[in-house]
Write a protein that holds these residues in place. Sequence first.
Motif, PDB file in Angstrom:
ATOM      1  N   ALA A 669     -17.296   6.510  66.195  1.00 48.87           N
ATOM      2  CA  ALA A 669     -17.811   7.346  66.260  1.00 48.87           C
ATOM      3  C   ALA A 669     -17.431   8.435  65.338  1.00 48.87           C
ATOM      4  N   LEU A 670     -16.910   8.361  64.289  1.00 51.54           N
ATOM      5  CA  LEU A 670     -16.614   9.017  62.682  1.00 51.54           C
ATOM      6  C   LEU A 670     -17.383   9.372  62.172  1.00 51.54           C
ATOM      7  N   GLU A 671     -18.748   8.094  61.850  1.00 56.90           N
ATOM      8  CA  GLU A 671     -19.284   7.716  61.173  1.00 56.90           C
ATOM      9  C   GLU A 671     -20.565   8.467  62.074  1.00 56.90           C
ATOM     10  N   HIS A 672     -20.386   8.738  63.104  1.00 55.75           N
ATOM     11  CA  HIS A 672     -21.610  10.086  63.787  1.00 55.75           C
ATOM     12  C   HIS A 672     -21.404  11.577  63.943  1.00 55.75           C
ATOM     13  N   LEU A 673     -20.407  11.881  63.986  1.00 59.91           N
ATOM     14  CA  LEU A 673     -19.357  12.835  63.544  1.00 59.91           C
ATOM     15  C   LEU A 673     -19.949  13.384  62.154  1.00 59.91           C
ATOM     16  N   ASP A 674     -19.925  12.559  60.821  1.00 60.81           N
ATOM     17  CA  ASP A 674     -19.684  12.417  60.363  1.00 60.81           C
ATOM     18  C   ASP A 674     -21.749  13.348  59.496  1.00 60.81           C
ATOM     19  N   PHE A 675     -21.725  12.277  60.176  1.00 63.68           N
ATOM     20  CA  PHE A 675     -23.300  12.036  59.964  1.00 63.68           C
ATOM     21  C   PHE A 675     -24.067  13.880  60.775  1.00 63.68           C
ATOM     22  N   ALA A 676     -23.708  14.154  61.895  1.00 68.56           N
ATOM     23  CA  ALA A 676     -23.903  15.283  62.175  1.00 68.56           C
ATOM     24  C   ALA A 676     -23.321  16.487  61.788  1.00 68.56           C
ATOM     25  N   ILE A 677     -22.469  16.450  60.678  1.00 75.60           N
ATOM     26  CA  ILE A 677     -21.430  17.338  60.413  1.00 75.60           C
ATOM     27  C   ILE A 677     -22.951  17.921  59.221  1.00 75.60           C
ATOM     28  N   ASN A 678     -22.770  17.266  58.226  1.00 67.40           N
ATOM     29  CA  ASN A 678     -23.697  17.230  57.155  1.00 67.40           C
ATOM     30  C   ASN A 678     -25.612  17.757  57.719  1.00 67.40           C
ATOM     31  N   GLU A 679     -25.510  17.251  58.776  1.00 70.60           N
ATOM     32  CA  GLU A 679     -26.966  17.732  59.043  1.00 70.60           C
ATOM     33  C   GLU A 679     -26.828  19.575  59.307  1.00 70.60           C
ATOM     34  N   PHE A 680     -25.745  19.522  60.464  1.00 77.31           N
ATOM     35  CA  PHE A 680     -25.598  20.806  61.202  1.00 77.31           C
ATOM     36  C   PHE A 680     -25.649  22.121  59.947  1.00 77.31           C
ATOM     37  N   ARG A 681     -25.230  21.636  58.805  1.00 72.57           N
ATOM     38  CA  ARG A 681     -24.737  22.377  57.493  1.00 72.57           C
ATOM     39  C   ARG A 681     -26.075  22.314  57.125  1.00 72.57           C
ATOM     40  N   GLU A 682     -26.952  21.693  56.866  1.00 70.94           N
ATOM     41  CA  GLU A 682     -27.911  21.654  55.989  1.00 70.94           C
ATOM     42  C   GLU A 682     -28.990  22.273  57.099  1.00 70.94           C
ATOM     43  N   MET A 683     -29.223  22.459  58.209  1.00 78.25           N
ATOM     44  CA  MET A 683     -29.789  23.282  58.786  1.00 78.25           C
ATOM     45  C   MET A 683     -29.368  24.332  59.572  1.00 78.25           C
ATOM     46  N   LYS A 684     -27.804  24.283  58.992  1.00 77.10           N
ATOM     47  CA  LYS A 684     -27.460  25.941  59.670  1.00 77.10           C
ATOM     48  C   LYS A 684     -27.995  26.210  61.269  1.00 77.10           C
ATOM     49  N   MET A 685     -27.253  24.717  61.876  1.00 77.86           N
ATOM     50  CA  MET A 685     -27.196  25.119  63.012  1.00 77.86           C
ATOM     51  C   MET A 685     -25.368  25.258  63.373  1.00 77.86           C
ATOM     52  N   GLN A 686     -25.002  26.461  63.338  1.00 75.07           N
ATOM     53  CA  GLN A 686     -24.141  27.155  62.890  1.00 75.07           C
ATOM     54  C   GLN A 686     -22.824  26.613  64.505  1.00 75.07           C
ATOM     55  N   PRO A 687     -23.325  26.943  65.962  1.00 79.25           N
ATOM     56  CA  PRO A 687     -22.148  26.250  67.050  1.00 79.25           C
ATOM     57  C   PRO A 687     -22.248  25.287  67.127  1.00 79.25           C
ATOM     58  N   SER A 688     -23.191  24.499  67.056  1.00 76.17           N
ATOM     59  CA  SER A 688     -23.137  23.000  66.439  1.00 76.17           C
ATOM     60  C   SER A 688     -22.583  22.406  65.665  1.00 76.17           C
ATOM     61  N   LEU A 689     -22.200  23.120  64.435  1.00 77.01           N
ATOM     62  CA  LEU A 689     -21.577  23.297  63.342  1.00 77.01           C
ATOM     63  C   LEU A 689     -19.636  23.073  63.564  1.00 77.01           C
ATOM     64  N   GLU A 690     -19.471  23.749  64.109  1.00 72.55           N
ATOM     65  CA  GLU A 690     -18.470  24.870  64.162  1.00 72.55           C
ATOM     66  C   GLU A 690     -18.136  23.483  65.711  1.00 72.55           C
ATOM     67  N   ARG A 691     -18.262  23.662  66.681  1.00 68.58           N
ATOM     68  CA  ARG A 691     -18.255  22.522  67.488  1.00 68.58           C
ATOM     69  C   ARG A 691     -17.909  20.733  67.213  1.00 68.58           C
ATOM     70  N   ALA A 692     -19.021  20.100  66.312  1.00 69.14           N
ATOM     71  CA  ALA A 692     -18.762  19.694  65.531  1.00 69.14           C
ATOM     72  C   ALA A 692     -17.106  19.278  64.551  1.00 69.14           C
ATOM     73  N   LEU A 693     -16.759  20.391  64.220  1.00 66.84           N
ATOM     74  CA  LEU A 693     -15.501  20.771  62.965  1.00 66.84           C
ATOM     75  C   LEU A 693     -14.327  20.831  63.802  1.00 66.84           C
ATOM     76  N   ARG A 694     -14.921  21.050  65.296  1.00 64.52           N
ATOM     77  CA  ARG A 694     -13.340  21.145  65.662  1.00 64.52           C
ATOM     78  C   ARG A 694     -12.929  20.080  66.903  1.00 64.52           C
ATOM     79  N   ARG A 695     -13.469  19.180  66.248  1.00 66.79           N
ATOM     80  CA  ARG A 695     -13.665  17.582  66.805  1.00 66.79           C
ATOM     81  C   ARG A 695     -13.255  16.925  65.120  1.00 66.79           C
ATOM     82  N   LYS A 696     -13.352  17.379  64.370  1.00 71.12           N
ATOM     83  CA  LYS A 696     -12.899  16.438  63.123  1.00 71.12           C
ATOM     84  C   LYS A 696     -11.082  17.088  63.345  1.00 71.12           C
ATOM     85  N   ASP A 697     -11.062  18.413  62.808  1.00 73.97           N
ATOM     86  CA  ASP A 697      -9.610  19.164  63.659  1.00 73.97           C
ATOM     87  C   ASP A 697      -8.835  18.456  63.947  1.00 73.97           C
ATOM     88  N   ILE A 698      -9.176  18.031  65.411  1.00 80.67           N
ATOM     89  CA  ILE A 698      -8.376  17.216  66.159  1.00 80.67           C
ATOM     90  C   ILE A 698      -8.196  16.344  66.065  1.00 80.67           C
TER      91      ILE A 698
END
Length: 701
Positions: A669-698
């Motif tokens: 799960a963490l591997e998938h999450l880290d991949f998604a966070i990096n991609e969201f940052r690069e593509m500037k997909m802000q809502p999805s990035l915030e959603r992924a970061l909230r998961r990481k913070d939890i």
Amino acid sequence: LRRVSSFGRVLLRGLNIDEVRRMLESLTQENIPVGLAEAVHRQTEGNPLFVQEVVRYLTEEKLLTRESGRLQTSGDTALEMSIPEGLRDVIGKRLSNLSNECNELLSFASVIGREFPLDTLKAVADMNDANFVNALKEAVQLSILEERSQLGEIRYRFTHAFFRQTLYEELIAPQRLYIHQQVARSMEKLYEKRLEEHASELAEHFSHSTDHADLEKAVSYGEMAAKRAMGVYAYSEAARLLDQTIKVQKILDPDDKEKLCDLILDLCDTLFPIPDTKRIIEVEAPAAFALAEELNDSSRAVRGCKLAVEAVFVDRFDLGRDIQKVWIDRAERYALPDTPEKAWADATLGSWMFNRGDMHSGEKLIRSALDLARRLDDQYTIQHVLSVAIVMWVAPQYTLEREQLGEELWASVQRSGLRGVVPAAFGQLFDAYLVAGKKQQAEKYLDDLRIIAEKTKMFNVVQFTSLIESDLKIIDGQLEEAVKMSKEVRARSEQASVTLFSGSGARVHIYLGRPVEIPESMLRSFEGRVSNCLILAHQGQIEETSKIIDRYVIKRTNFGTDEDLFPTFADTVFLEVSILIGHSQAAEMIYNRLNGTDVRTGGARALPCIARLLGGAAALLERYDDAREHYKEAIKVCTEMRFRPEMALTRLELAELLLDHYPDEKAEALEHLDFAINEFREMKMQPSLERALRRKDILKA
């Protein structure tokens, strides 16, 4: 200044057409159509002072009127025939400094045209050689004329169109008539082996005659010139030439209805790619059809109907409009059995029925029309019917057949050119490839379409090429570039007063978390309402979206059966909406409909990976093992298609699934999450990035 060592001459170019249009909009604070900007540019050559004077003149003389929220020249006002008084005075002073011989020579030249060969001027000017040379030299020295010689021919050109126009207007009518006749006869002799190249000039000069034989030549040369202009994709010039030819024909023989009808139909063909669909719908198609009816000519009548129907589709976008049905009924009335016209009429009626909800009757008509078109081997009609089928048959059960029909259509286009393709089919053929997950084929199709767009400059081909490029940018994760291209497409559509909407345009804004609004005009279309439902869901308007879902999903007749021909893209959006608002019943219904089909994505109008949405629906329905398998399939599809946003979203949702229901799979799960966070940052997909970061913070907590 020339004697100063630091002196340098800077040549300033005039404004181009787009710059003239922007200047006009700034001066008038109004939307300016391209046609008016072209006319002003042609008149002023982009000289900003002249543009300003022309606008002031048109405004003061009340020669501009507002039509459909845009400025147009009023009535039959010909912009080229109007010189503002201020400019006339300036030009008059320049010309008054010329000798009588020079003014006389220039008067002859003004009748020949803006640019002219020396031999033609010599043939019509009644002057001895010495006076001719001296007068010509004087005109060049005072920058009234400039030499434009080319290999094998010496040519001259007025340095500005206003010089030519002023001199021309100073001639009395009998003088102009005589010189036009002399010029026409001289040019026929001079260019007897290259008449087609000079057909436009010959048509112009012969059209000023009162002689019957000369007017016949004017019509013949006008048609020749228009055909040549169409051959090099100069659509506006072809339309101008046919307009003039029709005027001459009405003087020559107003009772020759066959000829007049053919000329008007040819004019419609030139107006369509400009596009000037409003004129086709309101003026030219009705005029041609009325003449065809008087002649009781079924072929001409159906041709007029074709042009009107296709113009209405481009102008109004929605195939179900009542005005279109009027023209379809007329085509059905005149189309003879077992003819290309009958195949065209049946396919078009089938599309109208399909769009109005009578899908099965519509499908039968389209299939019958396709059989007839293939039997007749008429490429225009085959292309039209295939286009209709690709546009209409968008339910999941058509996925493979639609792709095959698209291949057949494009093979016909490459063999025979763009002869009968419905404009929307350019986008829908791309859609067929995307729905099937065939991105490579979609890219190859785009390469072919881009070549045609660059070559023909046809408005609809250019627009759909840009939309497809924008969609592929989204798939590749170049979201900002896609937004830019989408805005350019919309601006060109508004400028041309046509409606063109892209559901993927709304999608990219949702990916980026930016506000998006569907144009009011598009909310009348089904596609616009579907896209708006997705926007409302992302805005949290659950009650409103639930009503839409209930109407189009829960209460839908024959849902999920072979009788259900509801579009794939719409159910893709409604599945996504159902997941967003937690509508389990609708999610399960659509899940059952799409699961196990050949559908890989929602296509150009919806985009998402179907397997990802199936995973989301299965998770909502608490079928977690099924959800995990769907997400694995989504990763496979997104890898094959190189679909970056959907890959990142899939891995985020899979990470969430694993974290919530498979605690032993935290590392994955963490591997998938880290991949998604990096991609969201690069593509500037802000809502999805915030959603992924909230998961990481939890997880950190």
